[in-house]
Design a protein around this motif. Structure first.
Motif, PDB file in Angstrom:
ATOM      1  N   PHE A 193       0.826  -1.207   0.000  1.00 26.82           N
ATOM      2  CA  PHE A 193       0.000   0.000   0.000  1.00 26.82           C
ATOM      3  C   PHE A 193       0.859   1.255   0.000  1.00 26.82           C
ATOM      4  O   PHE A 193       0.627   2.193  -0.762  1.00 26.82           O
ATOM      5  N   SER A 197       1.249   2.204  -4.303  1.00 23.80           N
ATOM      6  CA  SER A 197       0.027   2.926  -4.664  1.00 23.80           C
ATOM      7  C   SER A 197       0.346   4.037  -5.667  1.00 23.80           C
ATOM      8  O   SER A 197       1.517   4.392  -5.860  1.00 23.80           O
ATOM      9  N   ASP A 198      -0.700   4.576  -6.286  1.00 26.29           N
ATOM     10  CA  ASP A 198      -0.451   5.624  -7.280  1.00 26.29           C
ATOM     11  C   ASP A 198       0.108   6.896  -6.657  1.00 26.29           C
ATOM     12  O   ASP A 198       0.632   7.757  -7.364  1.00 26.29           O
ATOM     13  N   SER A 200       2.486   6.760  -4.332  1.00 24.11           N
ATOM     14  CA  SER A 200       3.801   6.416  -3.799  1.00 24.11           C
ATOM     15  C   SER A 200       4.908   6.841  -4.764  1.00 24.11           C
ATOM     16  O   SER A 200       4.741   6.761  -5.994  1.00 24.11           O
TER      17      SER A 200
END
Length: 238
Positions: A193, A197-198, A200
């Motif tokens: 996560f 994630s987009d 990160s």
């Protein structure tokens, strides 16, 4: 049996500790994780002794004082520490002045493209000082001879972990408990996560971990990135 080393984690508020304390303890299980709650944002804080604003020339000294004070209480020395992990909110510190808008609000109110505030000049001054302090921390490799890394949550930890901005203290704590309960039995899912994630920071395979950390701090300073939902905390697990 060798003594466990300490992973010293610094966060701003108690809900930050609630959200991440158990998860970090489970991930760094070969070490002892201590999460220190500052109860303030040290990058914008006044020095309690001098009442002067903490600037980039003494921000690392203030953090060293925090670590050393805790270490002294347990008679620990730098060699007893594995590392210091410092989690900081960006609070839109790197945006230009035109993103700061004076409005009918009692406290700073963050959106994805502006900071509404009661007194514009105060936030502009805060951002200038906070940006310099964050830049100094991002390039600091050791504090009190202990490996140190600063990781950002943008615009703040609630934004990254729960996709919420401007939460009150009660909502922060409730969201933190739910988050910790959700991931406490699945640390690999938590790491996915926070690192995949987009929002990160995406590792560049041609760069070393140190170079990626440096690059991630360059990215957050571009345009309005420090107001958007972004983090480089995933690098702490590489």
């Amino acid at each position: 049996m060798p003594r466990k080393k300490v992973v010293f984690v610094i966060v701003e508020g108690p809900s930050d500790e609630t959200a991440l304390g158990v998860l970090l303890s489970r991930h760094f299980d070969k070490d002892t994780v201590y999460t220190h709650v500052m109860h303030c944002d040290i990058t914008t804080e006044y020095d309690k002794d001098t009442r002067q604003k903490v600037g980039s020339s003494d921000i690392t000294k203030k953090i060293a004082e925090v670590v050393k004070k805790w270490a002294d209480s347990y008679r620990l020395k730098p060699e007893h520490f594995e590392c210091i992990i410092h989690i900081v909110d960006t609070d839109g510190a790197f945006v230009t002045e035109d993103y700061v808008v004076q409005g009918d609000v009692d406290a700073p109110f963050y959106t994805l493209d502006k900071i509404l505030c009661p007194v514009r000049e105060n936030i502009i001054e805060r951002n200038s000082r906070k940006a310099k302090n964050l830049s100094r921390l991002s390039s600091t490799p050791t504090i009190w001879k202990v490996p140190y890394n600063a990781y950002y949550m943008s615009c703040n930890l609630d934004h990254v972990l729960y996709n919420k901005q401007n939460s009150n203290d009660k909502d922060k704590e409730n969201d933190a408990i739910k988050f910790a309960l959700h991931y406490r039995e699945s640390i690999p899912d938590f790491i996915d996560f926070i690192s995949k994630s987009d929002f990160s920071y995406k590792m560049k395979p041609e760069l070393s971990l140190t170079e990626n950390h440096k690059e991630s701090w360059k990215e957050i300073q571009v345009g309005k990135n420090s107001l958007e939902r972004r983090t480089n905390f995933g690098l702490a697990f590489m």
